[in-house]
Scaffold this motif. Structure first.
Motif, PDB file in Angstrom:
ATOM      1  N   LYS A 549       0.985  -1.756   0.231  1.00 20.67           N
ATOM      2  CA  LYS A 549       1.015  -0.161  -0.043  1.00 20.67           C
ATOM      3  C   LYS A 549       0.520   1.219   0.113  1.00 20.67           C
ATOM      4  O   LYS A 549       0.212   2.129   0.751  1.00 20.67           O
ATOM      5  N   TYR A 551       1.300   3.688  -2.171  1.00 19.77           N
ATOM      6  CA  TYR A 551       1.138   4.316  -3.686  1.00 19.77           C
ATOM      7  C   TYR A 551       1.786   5.601  -4.496  1.00 19.77           C
ATOM      8  O   TYR A 551       1.493   5.007  -5.615  1.00 19.77           O
ATOM      9  N   ARG A 578      -6.446   1.704 -11.115  1.00 21.02           N
ATOM     10  CA  ARG A 578      -6.456   0.566 -10.424  1.00 21.02           C
ATOM     11  C   ARG A 578      -5.567   1.179  -9.032  1.00 21.02           C
ATOM     12  O   ARG A 578      -6.488   1.215  -7.533  1.00 21.02           O
ATOM     13  N   GLU A 582      -7.270   3.053  -5.631  1.00 21.91           N
ATOM     14  CA  GLU A 582      -7.534   2.667  -4.111  1.00 21.91           C
ATOM     15  C   GLU A 582      -6.747   3.459  -3.273  1.00 21.91           C
ATOM     16  O   GLU A 582      -6.448   2.771  -2.262  1.00 21.91           O
TER      17      GLU A 582
END
Length: 674
Positions: A549, A551, A578, A582
């Motif tokens: 995570k 990102y 995506r 997310e």
């Protein structure tokens, strides 16, 4: 005196019985003087069962049911058809990365690549720092041939990946380096140290080793429709420059046929000397021929000229027919009680599922042509015929051990394929387990060090280049050494060169699979240092960051991939969409993706990613517009179609999808979504 005479008489009888046993027992190569066993669990403590069953593994690299089944229906593969009818059969699920050394070592060890240690075609030599072809020295776990030997059973392996230098066995090892012809150089026994075990067997099989010069024009006509003048011109180019043996399709085909003939003759010789408890033969021909000729298969691809299509469109099918004959010759020689296991490590894309822009030998991308599912057939007296659920490569070693009466070790993650085995056999011989074979005392000490032949290594590297598995010069028809967008090729990158980055990449991929992200990131940084524009490295880096995570860097890596090669890495666009969704950066993502769409109007995946973000935000009308635009560019796209179906589901508009679906199926009839 009577007692002494009786003892002498008994001694004589014992000696006579021993002599009769030695004369009548099945042939086993003399192991020479056995050194003291290594420290560990004694082999005598392992419970064995006599099942009176021998096993033969016949490995067909790249074989695929999607090609085999239609050919069986036409009566073109009688031996595979016969084995399938009397055997248990199904799909064989491959592993990632789908590279032969990893996969076939998994078959031979029952262990994953991260456990057995063979993770690429090339490895870094610790002494020289050079990238060299992978050898048995890098394998960290026992192979089946060593397990069988430790327990007093015979095993012979022919042409298996990473089997050089050959290890001592009760049987024979004919390593994967025997059939190379050193660009026409006639090798003597001294040049091929480690080529076989026993070492003297190499001298015995030299008459069976043929050079590609033995392959005639008439032989080639079975596979291609070239003229005799073209064939002669190709042979002349080899005389002037031996590397052309791999750089042109027909010349490469002569090498494939010479290798297949060599290993076939050696296998027949081994069986005739006395079939071992376990025989395994690796056939590489289907995979090599597919890498050279699969883009010429019907239907004709746009990248192929009409002339080349006429020359080569039957080459793959012809080689399947040839391979079927080779199988038949071996099956006919085997003991009728043998359990025969025919398998492939992966399949090969065909028809409309083939990558439209990249031939199967292009540098760095041959894996795009590999299909995840290969074949499995298990046939023999203990086998229950019928269809099997999908099996895995890890299941082969435990099943082979079981059939030979050896326990399944707990440290092999695969299973015994009990559903393929008759109930009465399983009732008589229930599956037993032990902890591991790794600590069992070895019957032999490891083979001594041998020096690799530099000429032979050069030929191995040239062959791998010709198939696209490594970068660098060579490969004949391949495009030049820079990728789309001007990114440097692997051949131009870093101190470790083009060879080692793929090894790092494979190792990092395995670590990601095990969720060891810190180590994976450390290794992927080596890849990107050596090859900053290497798309597979950037993609994996993005995945590593996304899994954690993180990102920001994940998006940065994905953007680099698209910037270097937007057409070649279109699948990265969906990943980028995506990531923006997310991470809560949808607004930013829309700005970036719309800019990319304007710059690359022929890439439907970008419009599809925009539509997915909009749909996630509840902006249905705008999402519908973008998704339809994506499908107008490419009706074969799966993700935009799936997203559009979410919008239309349960409404009359779902019928509007029919013409899109039909057009998409015309482009790719194997799309599950369509």
């Amino acid at each position: 005196m009577g007692g002494v005479a009786l003892i002498a008489s008994l001694a004589g009888l014992i000696a006579l019985a021993a002599l009769i046993y030695l004369l009548l027992r099945p042939h086993v190569p003399s192991p020479g003087t056995l050194p003291p066993a290594e420290a560990g669990i004694p082999a005598s403590s392992i419970p064995l069962t006599e099942t009176h069953t021998k096993v033969a593994i016949l490995g067909l690299d790249g074989a695929d049911w999607e090609i085999i089944d239609p050919m069986i229906e036409k009566g073109e593969l009688p031996n595979l058809e016969a084995l399938k009818k009397r055997g248990a059969w199904g799909n064989m699920k491959s592993m990632k990365p789908m590279l032969s050394p990893l996969l076939w070592t998994t078959v031979a060890t029952g262990k994953t690549p991260s456990e057995h240690g063979i993770i690429d075609f090339l490895m870094k030599d610790a002494q020289t720092g050079r990238a060299v072809p992978v050898t048995s020295r890098w394998r960290k776990t026992k192979a089946l041939w060593s397990i069988f030997t430790d327990l007093g059973k015979t095993a012979s392996f022919v042409a298996w990946w990473a089997s050089w230098p050959a290890e001592p066995v009760l049987g024979h090892i004919v390593s994967d380096r025997v059939a190379y012809s050193l660009f026409g150089y006639e090798a003597d026994e001294g040049d091929r140290a480690g080529a076989t075990y026993p070492p003297e067997y190499y001298r015995e099989i030299q008459p069976l080793i043929i050079d590609d010069t033995a392959i005639t024009f008439e032989n080639i006509l079975e596979f291609t429709a070239i003229s005799q003048e073209e064939f002669r011109a190709g042979r002349k180019r080899i005389e002037e420059d031996p590397t052309y043996a791999y750089r042109e399709p027909v010349n490469h085909l002569t090498k494939i046929l010479a290798s297949a003939r060599t290993y076939q003759a050696i296998t027949a010789d081994l069986i005739d000397r006395g079939q071992p408890d376990l025989l395994a033969v690796y056939y590489q021909g289907i995979d090599e021929v597919c890498h050279r000729f699969a883009h010429y298969m019907p239907p004709k691809m746009a990248m192929v000229t009409a002339e080349d299509y006429q020359r080569y469109h039957d080459a793959v099918f012809a080689y399947y027919r040839y391979q079927d004959r080779l199988l038949g010759e071996i099956v006919d020689r085997l003991d009728p009680a043998t359990v025969i296991i025919v398998l492939s490590d992966h399949g090969f894309r065909n028809g409309s599922a083939r990558p439209p822009d990249d031939p199967p030998y292009i540098e760095g991308k041959p894996g795009l042509w590999h299909r995840r599912y290969g074949i499995l057939i298990v046939a023999g007296p203990p086998i229950q015929p019928g269809r099997l659920d999908t099996t895995e490569l890890l299941d082969i070693a435990p099943t082979v051990l079981y059939l030979n009466g050896l326990p399944r070790p707990d440290d092999m993650p695969g299973r015994v394929l009990e559903e393929a085995i008759r109930d009465d056999f399983r009732a008589r011989y229930p599956v037993r387990t032990i902890a591991s074979y790794e600590p069992v005392s070895g019957r032999f000490l490891p083979a001594g060090e041998v020096a690799a032949d530099s000429n032979l290594e050069a030929e191995i590297l040239e062959r791998l280049r010709s198939l696209g598995y490594i970068g660098g010069e060579g490969g004949g028809e391949r495009p030049g050494t820079t990728t789309a967008g001007g990114a440097p090729s692997l051949a131009e990158s870093g101190p470790d060169g083009e060879a080692l980055v793929t090894g790092y990449l494979n190792e990092a991929s395995l670590l990601v699979k095990n969720k060891e992200y810190a180590r994976a990131e450390e290794i992927i940084q080596k890849v990107l240092k050596a090859a900053p524009a290497f798309s597979p490295g950037l993609i994996l880096a993005s995945q590593i960051y996304a899994e954690q995570k993180r990102y920001g860097p994940a998006i940065e890596m994905a953007l680099k991939v698209i910037a270097f090669d937007p057409f070649g890495e279109k699948q990265s666009v969906g990943r980028l969409g995506r990531l923006y969704s997310e991470s809560g950066r949808a607004d930013e993502g829309l700005v970036v993706l719309r800019r990319l769409a304007a710059e690359n109007p022929r890439i439907g995946e970008i419009r599809g990613a925009v539509g997915s973000i909009l749909l996630g935000r509840g902006e249905t009308d705008e999402a519908e517009e973008e998704l339809l635009a994506a499908l107008r560019i490419d009706p074969g796209l799966s993700e935009p179609l799936s997203e559009l179906h979410k919008i239309y589901r349960g409404t009359p508009k779902v019928l509007d999808l029919e013409p899109i679906v039909r057009e998409g199926l015309a482009r790719n009839e194997k799309s599950v979504v369509h």
